[in-house]
Each structure stands twice: as C-alpha cells, then as structure tokens.
Design an enzyme around this catalytic site. Structure first.
Site, PDB file in Angstrom:
ATOM      1  N   PHE A  23     -33.680 -13.249 -32.395  1.00 52.64           N
ATOM      2  CA  PHE A  23     -34.233 -12.006 -32.926  1.00 52.64           C
ATOM      3  C   PHE A  23     -33.371 -11.526 -34.087  1.00 52.64           C
ATOM      4  O   PHE A  23     -32.157 -11.406 -33.960  1.00 52.64           O
ATOM      5  CB  PHE A  23     -34.284 -10.941 -31.822  1.00 52.64           C
ATOM      6  N   VAL A  24     -34.036 -11.267 -35.227  1.00 55.15           N
ATOM      7  CA  VAL A  24     -33.294 -10.853 -36.422  1.00 55.15           C
ATOM      8  C   VAL A  24     -33.808  -9.504 -36.929  1.00 55.15           C
ATOM      9  O   VAL A  24     -34.938  -9.112 -36.654  1.00 55.15           O
ATOM     10  CB  VAL A  24     -33.412 -11.911 -37.551  1.00 55.15           C
ATOM     11  N   LYS A  56     -45.199  -3.022 -41.396  1.00 57.34           N
ATOM     12  CA  LYS A  56     -44.256  -2.607 -42.416  1.00 57.34           C
ATOM     13  C   LYS A  56     -43.265  -3.709 -42.755  1.00 57.34           C
ATOM     14  O   LYS A  56     -42.494  -3.597 -43.681  1.00 57.34           O
ATOM     15  CB  LYS A  56     -43.472  -1.396 -41.900  1.00 57.34           C
ATOM     16  N   ASP A  59     -43.348 -16.105 -36.447  1.00 50.81           N
ATOM     17  CA  ASP A  59     -42.686 -16.283 -35.146  1.00 50.81           C
ATOM     18  C   ASP A  59     -43.650 -17.043 -34.228  1.00 50.81           C
ATOM     19  O   ASP A  59     -43.724 -18.270 -34.292  1.00 50.81           O
ATOM     20  CB  ASP A  59     -42.299 -14.902 -34.602  1.00 50.81           C
ATOM     21  N   ARG A 100     -34.681  -1.730 -41.102  1.00 51.98           N
ATOM     22  CA  ARG A 100     -35.497  -2.391 -42.138  1.00 51.98           C
ATOM     23  C   ARG A 100     -34.800  -2.379 -43.495  1.00 51.98           C
ATOM     24  O   ARG A 100     -35.024  -3.251 -44.320  1.00 51.98           O
ATOM     25  CB  ARG A 100     -36.843  -1.675 -42.291  1.00 51.98           C
ATOM     26  N   LYS A 159     -39.478 -19.078 -37.986  1.00 54.76           N
ATOM     27  CA  LYS A 159     -38.648 -19.456 -36.841  1.00 54.76           C
ATOM     28  C   LYS A 159     -38.931 -20.887 -36.451  1.00 54.76           C
ATOM     29  O   LYS A 159     -40.093 -21.293 -36.346  1.00 54.76           O
ATOM     30  CB  LYS A 159     -38.925 -18.525 -35.640  1.00 54.76           C
TER      31      LYS A 159
HETATM   32  P1  XMP Z   1     -45.782 -13.385 -34.674  1.00 49.99           P
HETATM   33  O1  XMP Z   1     -45.171 -13.674 -33.331  1.00 49.99           O
HETATM   34  O2  XMP Z   1     -47.166 -12.817 -34.571  1.00 49.99           O
HETATM   35  O3  XMP Z   1     -44.830 -12.251 -35.185  1.00 49.99           O
HETATM   36  O4  XMP Z   1     -45.646 -14.549 -35.631  1.00 49.99           O
HETATM   37  C1  XMP Z   1     -45.032 -11.635 -36.337  1.00 49.99           C
HETATM   38  C2  XMP Z   1     -44.481 -10.248 -36.307  1.00 49.99           C
HETATM   39  O5  XMP Z   1     -43.578  -9.999 -35.207  1.00 49.99           O
HETATM   40  C3  XMP Z   1     -42.429  -9.346 -35.663  1.00 49.99           C
HETATM   41  N1  XMP Z   1     -41.263 -10.218 -35.391  1.00 49.99           N
HETATM   42  C4  XMP Z   1     -40.000  -9.858 -35.516  1.00 49.99           C
HETATM   43  N2  XMP Z   1     -39.457  -8.696 -35.916  1.00 49.99           N
HETATM   44  N3  XMP Z   1     -37.306  -9.618 -35.682  1.00 49.99           N
HETATM   45  C5  XMP Z   1     -38.117  -8.581 -35.979  1.00 49.99           C
HETATM   46  O6  XMP Z   1     -37.601  -7.530 -36.377  1.00 49.99           O
HETATM   47  C6  XMP Z   1     -37.769 -10.823 -35.271  1.00 49.99           C
HETATM   48  O7  XMP Z   1     -36.984 -11.730 -34.996  1.00 49.99           O
HETATM   49  C7  XMP Z   1     -39.193 -10.933 -35.185  1.00 49.99           C
HETATM   50  N4  XMP Z   1     -40.001 -11.938 -34.819  1.00 49.99           N
HETATM   51  C8  XMP Z   1     -41.269 -11.465 -34.971  1.00 49.99           C
HETATM   52  C9  XMP Z   1     -42.616  -9.121 -37.129  1.00 49.99           C
HETATM   53  O8  XMP Z   1     -43.122  -7.824 -37.342  1.00 49.99           O
HETATM   54  C10 XMP Z   1     -43.667 -10.111 -37.547  1.00 49.99           C
HETATM   55  O9  XMP Z   1     -44.466  -9.677 -38.610  1.00 49.99           O
END
Ligand code: XMP
Length: 180
Positions: free
Chosen positions: A152-153, A43, A103, A165, A131
């Site tokens: 973390f955001v 989402k 991330d 959200r 990030k």
């Molecule tokens: P990856 O690690 O697979 O992460 O690149 C992608 C998904 O992880 C969630 N994500 C976050 N959600 N704050 C959040 O609310 C964050 O700082 C964060 N870092 C990763 C997010 O759903 C993203 O699509």
C-alpha cells in the site's frame, strides 16, 4: 506529514523524468488527433494528471470522473461507484483514461467499460503506478510510469483515509499510522 512515511519509494525527481518520457510517447501516439479527450479519475489521478498533461503539447480536452473504489482502508472493496450526476459526452471520441494506480484492475475495467457504453470509439489507459500482482480481472495499462510491489502506497495523489495526496513523492506509511 513526512514523519509518517517509512520509506520513499519513488522520489519526486524520478517521477518528473519518467513523466517527460510518457508525455513524449503520448504526443507521438496521438499526434494525428484533432483534439484528444482525456478523462481523469478523481481524486487519485489529480496530481499525476496536472503534472503529466502540462508536458503534452497537444490540444487536450479534460474531463474528470468521480469514482469511488476504495472506501477508507487499504483494501480494494471491489465495488466501483460512479458518483457524478452527469457523465461526460464521449460519443465517437478516442479517450485517454488516467488513473493513479492499477491495483486489482477493477476500476480501470469498470470505467473503460462505462466509457465504451457511453459511446467512446476507443479507450487507452494511462497510470502512474502498476502493482506487480495477480489481478482478478485481466487489465493492462497502455501507459504505465512505474511498476511497484504489492504494497500500500501513498503520495502523489494517492491517499490513506483522505490524507497524504499532496506528498510530492510515492511512499509507504509507517505501520503505526495505519488503523487496522
Ligand atoms: P483497483 O483495485 O480498482 O484500484 O485497480 C484502483 C483504485 O484503488 C486505490 N488504490 C490505492 N490507493 N494506495 C492508495 O492510496 C494504494 O496502494 C492503492 N491501491 C489501489 C486508488 O484510488 C486506485 O485508483
């Protein structure tokens, strides 16, 4: 809701201006497409998708994918689950893949690979946030609106435990609001 936020990292007006620029780049880069297939990852990409795509004056077809890569906490699980019973028909299509944040990169990598496995001709990726950190997988987004530090955001589509959200900006939660 706003009282739970320690600091606003990216204000709503700043996001809006940046989306104008990203949308213009996308318009130019995909101008030769009869229609562009967009795939948004739910989402997290919901708010970004709605605001970005309304700025792109091309014929778009929009599909959403339900993917779980975060399981309630603030750490990436490393496991990417595809939750839809039926995945979109992307055979031969050029895809613009949207997500909220890059991330670890595992989600974009897994979803890009899945789209190619499903027969997509090409996948370009677009994220609101990247990030600034070392990633376990070598993934870069083709379009990224903002680079942020490794914290973390929440907001603008990003959640903590399903909430926040709908914040119109990207912010950092007060430590007291995070259950470790
Ligand atoms: P990856 O690690 O697979 O992460 O690149 C992608 C998904 O992880 C969630 N994500 C976050 N959600 N704050 C959040 O609310 C964050 O700082 C964060 N870092 C990763 C997010 O759903 C993203 O699509």
């Amino acid at each position: 809701m706003h009282e739970d936020i320690e600091k606003v990292l990216i204000a709503e007006e700043v996001i809006e201006k940046r989306l104008d620029l990203i949308a213009e780049k996308i318009r130019i880069d995909f101008a030769n497409q009869e229609s562009l297939q967009v795939v948004a990852i739910l989402k997290g990409a919901l708010v970004f998708m709605a605001d970005l795509l309304r700025r792109v004056p091309l014929k778009l077809e929009i599909e959403c994918l339900n993917v779980a890569s975060y399981h309630g906490g603030t750490e990436s699980s490393g496991v990417v689950d595809f939750l839809d019973a039926k995945l979109p028909d992307v055979k031969g299509r050029s895809i613009l893949l949207l997500d909220d944040i890059l991330d670890t990169g595992r989600t974009l990598e897994a979803v890009s690979k899945k789209l190619i496995d499903l027969g997509a001709a090409d996948v370009k990726t677009c994220v609101l946030l990247t990030k600034d950190k070392e990633r376990p997988v070598a993934v870069e987004a083709d379009y990224s609106a903002f680079e942020i530090g490794d914290e973390f955001v929440v907001g603008y589509g990003l959640d903590y435990d399903g909430k926040y959200r709908n914040l119109p900006y990207v912010g950092v939660l007060k430590p007291s609001e995070i259950n470790l």
